[in-house]
Design a protein around this motif. Structure first.
Motif, PDB file in Angstrom:
ATOM      1  N   TRP A 209       0.809  -1.212   0.000  1.00  0.00           N
ATOM      2  CA  TRP A 209       0.000   0.000   0.000  1.00  0.00           C
ATOM      3  C   TRP A 209       0.850   1.272   0.000  1.00  0.00           C
ATOM      4  O   TRP A 209       0.360   2.342  -0.361  1.00  0.00           O
ATOM      5  CB  TRP A 209      -0.901   0.059   1.240  1.00  0.00           C
ATOM      6  CG  TRP A 209      -1.869  -1.068   1.383  1.00  0.00           C
ATOM      7  CD1 TRP A 209      -2.196  -2.005   0.445  1.00  0.00           C
ATOM      8  CD2 TRP A 209      -2.636  -1.385   2.550  1.00  0.00           C
ATOM      9  NE1 TRP A 209      -3.116  -2.886   0.959  1.00  0.00           N
ATOM     10  CE2 TRP A 209      -3.410  -2.531   2.245  1.00  0.00           C
ATOM     11  CE3 TRP A 209      -2.738  -0.816   3.825  1.00  0.00           C
ATOM     12  CZ2 TRP A 209      -4.269  -3.117   3.173  1.00  0.00           C
ATOM     13  CZ3 TRP A 209      -3.599  -1.384   4.741  1.00  0.00           C
ATOM     14  CH2 TRP A 209      -4.357  -2.523   4.422  1.00  0.00           C
ATOM     15  N   ILE A 210       2.092   1.177   0.447  1.00  0.00           N
ATOM     16  CA  ILE A 210       2.914   2.362   0.670  1.00  0.00           C
ATOM     17  C   ILE A 210       3.543   2.824  -0.641  1.00  0.00           C
ATOM     18  O   ILE A 210       4.274   2.068  -1.291  1.00  0.00           O
ATOM     19  CB  ILE A 210       4.021   2.087   1.697  1.00  0.00           C
ATOM     20  CG1 ILE A 210       3.438   1.407   2.944  1.00  0.00           C
ATOM     21  CG2 ILE A 210       4.728   3.387   2.061  1.00  0.00           C
ATOM     22  CD1 ILE A 210       2.348   2.177   3.636  1.00  0.00           C
ATOM     23  N   THR A 211       3.254   4.053  -1.026  1.00  0.00           N
ATOM     24  CA  THR A 211       3.728   4.584  -2.303  1.00  0.00           C
ATOM     25  C   THR A 211       5.024   5.381  -2.120  1.00  0.00           C
ATOM     26  O   THR A 211       5.304   5.890  -1.034  1.00  0.00           O
ATOM     27  CB  THR A 211       2.662   5.476  -2.943  1.00  0.00           C
ATOM     28  OG1 THR A 211       2.334   6.538  -2.029  1.00  0.00           O
ATOM     29  CG2 THR A 211       1.400   4.689  -3.244  1.00  0.00           C
ATOM     30  N   PRO A 212       5.820   5.495  -3.186  1.00  0.00           N
ATOM     31  CA  PRO A 212       7.066   6.262  -3.102  1.00  0.00           C
ATOM     32  C   PRO A 212       6.822   7.696  -2.615  1.00  0.00           C
ATOM     33  O   PRO A 212       5.834   8.330  -2.975  1.00  0.00           O
ATOM     34  CB  PRO A 212       7.579   6.247  -4.546  1.00  0.00           C
ATOM     35  CG  PRO A 212       7.022   4.990  -5.129  1.00  0.00           C
ATOM     36  CD  PRO A 212       5.660   4.852  -4.506  1.00  0.00           C
ATOM     37  N   ALA A 237      12.652   0.992   2.679  1.00  0.00           N
ATOM     38  CA  ALA A 237      12.529   2.329   3.250  1.00  0.00           C
ATOM     39  C   ALA A 237      13.839   2.731   3.912  1.00  0.00           C
ATOM     40  O   ALA A 237      14.700   1.897   4.196  1.00  0.00           O
ATOM     41  CB  ALA A 237      11.396   2.362   4.278  1.00  0.00           C
ATOM     42  N   THR A 238      13.982   4.044   4.156  1.00  0.00           N
ATOM     43  CA  THR A 238      15.074   4.540   4.986  1.00  0.00           C
ATOM     44  C   THR A 238      14.533   4.633   6.404  1.00  0.00           C
ATOM     45  O   THR A 238      13.545   5.334   6.651  1.00  0.00           O
ATOM     46  CB  THR A 238      15.559   5.914   4.504  1.00  0.00           C
ATOM     47  OG1 THR A 238      15.860   5.849   3.102  1.00  0.00           O
ATOM     48  CG2 THR A 238      16.814   6.328   5.253  1.00  0.00           C
ATOM     49  N   GLU A 287      11.746   8.655  -2.101  1.00  0.00           N
ATOM     50  CA  GLU A 287      12.213   7.949  -0.896  1.00  0.00           C
ATOM     51  C   GLU A 287      11.067   7.736   0.085  1.00  0.00           C
ATOM     52  O   GLU A 287      10.279   8.639   0.372  1.00  0.00           O
ATOM     53  CB  GLU A 287      13.318   8.762  -0.232  1.00  0.00           C
ATOM     54  CG  GLU A 287      13.900   8.104   1.009  1.00  0.00           C
ATOM     55  CD  GLU A 287      14.984   8.950   1.659  1.00  0.00           C
ATOM     56  OE1 GLU A 287      15.898   8.385   2.272  1.00  0.00           O
ATOM     57  OE2 GLU A 287      14.897  10.206   1.544  1.00  0.00           O
ATOM     58  N   ILE A 288      10.969   6.527   0.619  1.00  0.00           N
ATOM     59  CA  ILE A 288      10.052   6.215   1.716  1.00  0.00           C
ATOM     60  C   ILE A 288      10.856   6.285   3.005  1.00  0.00           C
ATOM     61  O   ILE A 288      11.899   5.648   3.128  1.00  0.00           O
ATOM     62  CB  ILE A 288       9.444   4.810   1.557  1.00  0.00           C
ATOM     63  CG1 ILE A 288       8.595   4.725   0.287  1.00  0.00           C
ATOM     64  CG2 ILE A 288       8.608   4.443   2.780  1.00  0.00           C
ATOM     65  CD1 ILE A 288       8.138   3.323  -0.056  1.00  0.00           C
ATOM     66  N   THR A 289      10.393   7.080   3.954  1.00  0.00           N
ATOM     67  CA  THR A 289      11.073   7.179   5.242  1.00  0.00           C
ATOM     68  C   THR A 289      10.164   6.656   6.341  1.00  0.00           C
ATOM     69  O   THR A 289       8.939   6.853   6.314  1.00  0.00           O
ATOM     70  CB  THR A 289      11.493   8.628   5.555  1.00  0.00           C
ATOM     71  OG1 THR A 289      10.377   9.510   5.327  1.00  0.00           O
ATOM     72  CG2 THR A 289      12.658   9.054   4.677  1.00  0.00           C
TER      73      THR A 289
END
Length: 314
Positions: A209-212, A237-238, A287-289
């Motif tokens: 579900w998590i988008t860039p 992710a970071t 970036e996903i943080t």
């Protein structure tokens, strides 16, 4: 010695004051021993938690009594207080309500993470979880990202709670449009910032579900068996943590490390390291943080000092 009840504690922990105090305090030198657990009965139900911390000026300890059996007597299962003392003389200065102190420092710590990591132009914020902690998230985040125009509220375990929180925010005239949502995958896809504040043991958010470009603050889990997101998400992710204890106490982090989805070296920084930088860390495109907080005695100490420093004159 002064006493600050829940209302006085809340009044002195206004987020525009508390969040900057946390940032400066986290960057300063301090000692934070591990949290201590003491079983108080043969069944191991009743527990005393002791959380000390000190710096050059102050020392303090939070005492938390956990008595699950209190429900049978119509009493709260948890009671806590913070004892603040002078760091030079050891003289006791204040007793601070531990429940409100913990609530406010928890969401303020997450908001501090957002201020240092999330997109500055974030417009949509999703809050997942509407309990004691989730209900305080909006105000803390408003202090660091005033440009948020829409606040989505979801609670997979209590949809009525999401409706009630969105209604409360709307009724009081919140700056961001508050909307209760039940389609969680769609809401996650819309959000620039996602904050989870649940006690889930199974993930409430799926990796897919998590988008860039999304920033996530994970507040809820504080035990290895608790998970708010799938550990696989952390592999793309970071990842940042409020302190190193999160490596073993946060279910998502501990599981990702055990499965080798994440390595020790993949954790980019702790919150004190982020706070010591002169400017927020720049983000890269797409970036996903992820910022994971489990709580620390240092944030309790900073919050207690903030309450005491704002005391009414004698």
């Amino acid at each position: 010695m002064q006493y600050f009840d829940a209302a006085q504690t809340a009044d002195r922990l206004d987020y525009p004051v508390l969040i900057p105090a946390l940032r400066s305090g986290m960057a300063a030198e301090a000692s934070v021993p591990p949290r201590q657990h003491y079983s108080l009965d043969p069944d191991g139900e009743a527990t005393l938690l002791v959380m000390p911390a000190w710096n050059r000026e102050f020392l303090g300890v939070k005492l938390v009594d956990v008595f699950p059996g209190n429900a049978r007597h119509g009493l709260p299962a948890l009671s806590s207080v913070y004892v603040l003392a002078d760091g030079t003389t050891g003289q006791h200065l204040a007793l601070v309500d531990g429940g409100e102190l913990t609530r406010r420092r928890t969401v303020a710590t997450a908001a501090l993470g957002t201020s240092l990591l999330a997109p500055e132009d974030a417009r949509v914020h999703l809050i997942v979880g509407t309990g004691h902690i989730g209900g305080a998230v909006y105000d803390a985040y408003r202090a660091v990202r005033p440009g948020i125009a829409t606040t989505l509220v979801a609670d997979p375990h209590n949809p009525a709670g999401a409706e009630a929180l969105a209604e409360r925010l709307t009724r009081r005239g919140a700056d961001a449009v508050a909307v209760a949502v039940e389609d969680l995958p769609s809401a996650v896809g819309r959000a620039d910032i996602v904050t989870t504040a649940t006690l889930a043991r199974e993930p409430v958010l799926r990796d897919e579900w998590i988008t860039p470009g999304t920033h996530l603050d994970l507040i809820g889990s504080f035990r290895p068996e608790m998970h708010e997101v799938e550990p696989s998400l952390l592999g793309r992710a970071t990842v940042f943590v409020d302190n190193d204890v999160a490596r073993t106490e946060a279910g998502e982090i501990a599981t990702a490390l055990a499965r080798r989805v994440l390595t020790e070296g993949d954790i980019a920084a702790t919150l004190p390291e982020l706070c010591a930088r002169p400017a927020p860390r720049p983000r890269t495109d797409g970036e996903i943080t992820v910022f994971k907080t489990v709580g620390t005695g240092l944030t309790d100490l900073i919050a207690a000092v903030t309450v005491f420093a704002g005391r009414d004159p004698a």
